[in-house]
Design a protein around this motif. Structure first.
Motif, PDB file in Angstrom:
ATOM      1  N   ASP A 155       6.389   0.769  15.367  1.00  9.10           N
ATOM      2  CA  ASP A 155       7.217   1.698  14.588  1.00  9.10           C
ATOM      3  C   ASP A 155       8.574   1.998  15.230  1.00  9.10           C
ATOM      4  O   ASP A 155       9.285   2.891  14.761  1.00  9.10           O
ATOM      5  N   GLU A 172      11.520   0.768  15.236  1.00  8.88           N
ATOM      6  CA  GLU A 172      12.727   0.750  14.389  1.00  8.88           C
ATOM      7  C   GLU A 172      12.715   1.915  13.400  1.00  8.88           C
ATOM      8  O   GLU A 172      13.749   2.529  13.134  1.00  8.88           O
ATOM      9  N   PHE A 173      11.548   2.221  12.858  1.00  9.20           N
ATOM     10  CA  PHE A 173      11.425   3.353  11.938  1.00  9.20           C
ATOM     11  C   PHE A 173      11.639   4.679  12.662  1.00  9.20           C
ATOM     12  O   PHE A 173      12.283   5.594  12.139  1.00  9.20           O
ATOM     13  N   TYR A 221       0.910  -1.409  10.953  1.00 11.74           N
ATOM     14  CA  TYR A 221       1.605  -2.263   9.984  1.00 11.74           C
ATOM     15  C   TYR A 221       1.198  -1.962   8.548  1.00 11.74           C
ATOM     16  O   TYR A 221       1.831  -2.449   7.605  1.00 11.74           O
ATOM     17  N   LYS A 264       1.578   0.747   7.048  1.00  8.42           N
ATOM     18  CA  LYS A 264       2.593   1.588   6.420  1.00  8.42           C
ATOM     19  C   LYS A 264       3.590   0.769   5.606  1.00  8.42           C
ATOM     20  O   LYS A 264       4.274   1.316   4.750  1.00  8.42           O
ATOM     21  N   ARG A 265       3.667  -0.510   5.882  1.00 11.78           N
ATOM     22  CA  ARG A 265       4.607  -1.371   5.171  1.00 11.78           C
ATOM     23  C   ARG A 265       4.039  -1.876   3.855  1.00 11.78           C
ATOM     24  O   ARG A 265       4.798  -2.263   2.960  1.00 11.78           O
ATOM     25  N   TRP A 266       2.686  -1.883   3.718  1.00 22.73           N
ATOM     26  CA  TRP A 266       2.082  -2.543   2.566  1.00 22.73           C
ATOM     27  C   TRP A 266       1.112  -1.668   1.780  1.00 22.73           C
ATOM     28  O   TRP A 266       0.860  -1.943   0.604  1.00 22.73           O
ATOM     29  N   ASP A 314      10.690   9.720   5.857  1.00 24.60           N
ATOM     30  CA  ASP A 314       9.975   8.517   5.439  1.00 24.60           C
ATOM     31  C   ASP A 314      10.498   7.980   4.105  1.00 24.60           C
ATOM     32  O   ASP A 314      10.557   6.763   3.889  1.00 24.60           O
ATOM     33  N   GLY A 328      11.821   4.148   3.841  1.00 28.33           N
ATOM     34  CA  GLY A 328      10.959   3.271   3.058  1.00 28.33           C
ATOM     35  C   GLY A 328       9.541   3.101   3.567  1.00 28.33           C
ATOM     36  O   GLY A 328       8.867   2.139   3.194  1.00 28.33           O
ATOM     37  N   ILE A 329       9.069   4.017   4.405  1.00 24.65           N
ATOM     38  CA  ILE A 329       7.679   3.965   4.859  1.00 24.65           C
ATOM     39  C   ILE A 329       6.761   4.536   3.773  1.00 24.65           C
ATOM     40  O   ILE A 329       7.111   5.497   3.105  1.00 24.65           O
ATOM     41  N   ARG A 330       5.603   3.934   3.626  1.00 22.12           N
ATOM     42  CA  ARG A 330       4.626   4.426   2.660  1.00 22.12           C
ATOM     43  C   ARG A 330       3.644   5.358   3.359  1.00 22.12           C
ATOM     44  O   ARG A 330       3.113   5.033   4.415  1.00 22.12           O
ATOM     45  N   THR A 331       3.397   6.507   2.768  1.00 23.71           N
ATOM     46  CA  THR A 331       2.426   7.459   3.303  1.00 23.71           C
ATOM     47  C   THR A 331       1.685   8.130   2.159  1.00 23.71           C
ATOM     48  O   THR A 331       2.136   8.102   1.006  1.00 23.71           O
TER      49      THR A 331
END
Length: 291
Positions: A72, A74-75, A135, A137-139, A196, A200-203
């Protein structure tokens, strides 16, 4: 005279990386694992297993922090709460963090080797999910569910270490624990929702939208209901019921903390969740002692 602060030592950076000063994270893993140990053994499971699972929980949570911060980095630069983490800030290199994480995971695995074959196999699956979680969180729209699976592996591992088998009660505990993780990690995600959304993070907090608070409450209630079902199947009585009741009182308090979705309230609710786990564990231990 130079008034600048001295550079932190490698040890202090490593301790910061594994969140050593924030034990709430590993306590969230420890209480359900110890509960499974006690329930599987019908009481105190022996010092060896208590040490293996307590130390193993701390080591694996620390290793998971290393993996998470590398994945994470970079995020995290764009999130106020995480921008100063050692890997994100460059104080600890990616390679150094991965080596530390690998060493901690190896130590945890060496502890598991003192148990039995089913438990060792479960530990390998747990490691794979721990690596995969950052990973998700990206998908995945609700990556907290992946975390819930990872955090629940201590339950079948504990049961298999005691009995060599994993009965339906253990899987019901896992399902209940998954609901608990969804509750408290959604609270955690609510803290960073604005950041977030920008990166563009998914939560789960984003996916649930305006239904986040009702969903958190529903997850808590499902957790308590499933663990109550296991208690009924195991013939547990009043002390365990009182532990669950104490957990429900805290759930009501959490509602007050998160209902206005403030960062401070949501973060406090997340940080105090380990008391819910402790309440249930304490009720279970007392119940088994009084049998």
């Amino acid at each position: 005279m130079d008034t600048t602060d001295p550079a932190p030592s490698r040890l202090s950076l490593w301790l910061d990386l594994i969140r050593w000063n924030r034990p709430a994270g590993w306590l969230l893993l420890l209480w359900p694992t110890l509960s499974a140990l006690w329930l599987a053994a019908g009481g105190f499971p022996g010092l060896h297993l208590v040490l293996v699972f307590t130390l193993g929980t701390i080591l694996m949570r620390s290793a998971g922090c290393c993996i998470n911060d590398v994945a994470d980095r970079e995020f995290d630069r764009h999130v106020k709460r995480t921008a100063r983490r050692p890997v994100t800030s460059g104080a600890v290199s990616v390679g150094e963090a991965l080596k530390l994480g690998a060493a901690l995971a190896l130590l945890a695995f060496l502890l598991v080797l003192s148990t039995n074959t089913p438990t060792i196999l479960f530990s390998l699956a747990a490691l794979a999910i721990t690596i995969a979680y950052p990973y998700a969180k990206r998908w995945v729209s609700m990556p907290q569910a992946v975390l819930g699976v990872a955090f629940g592996f201590g339950i079948p591992m504990a049961w298999s270490a005691v009995t060599g088998t994993v009965p339906v009660e253990a899987w019901l505990l896992c399902l209940g624990n998954l609901c608990w993780v969804l509750a408290y990690d959604t609270e955690y995600a609510m803290v960073d929702r604005d950041d977030d959304l920008k990166i563009g993070i998914r939560t789960s907090a984003i996916t649930l939208g305006r239904f986040d608070v009702p969903a958190v409450m529903a997850f808590y209630l499902l957790f308590v209901a499933l663990w109550a079902l296991v208690g009924a199947r195991a013939g547990l009585g009043l002390p365990y019921a009182l532990g669950l009741a104490a957990a429900l009182v805290q759930v009501g308090w959490h509602f007050r903390l998160i209902r206005d979705r403030s960062r401070d309230g949501c973060f406090r609710a997340f940080r105090e969740n380990h008391w819910i786990g402790f309440s249930v564990f304490a009720g279970l231990v007392v119940d088994l002692l009084l049998r």
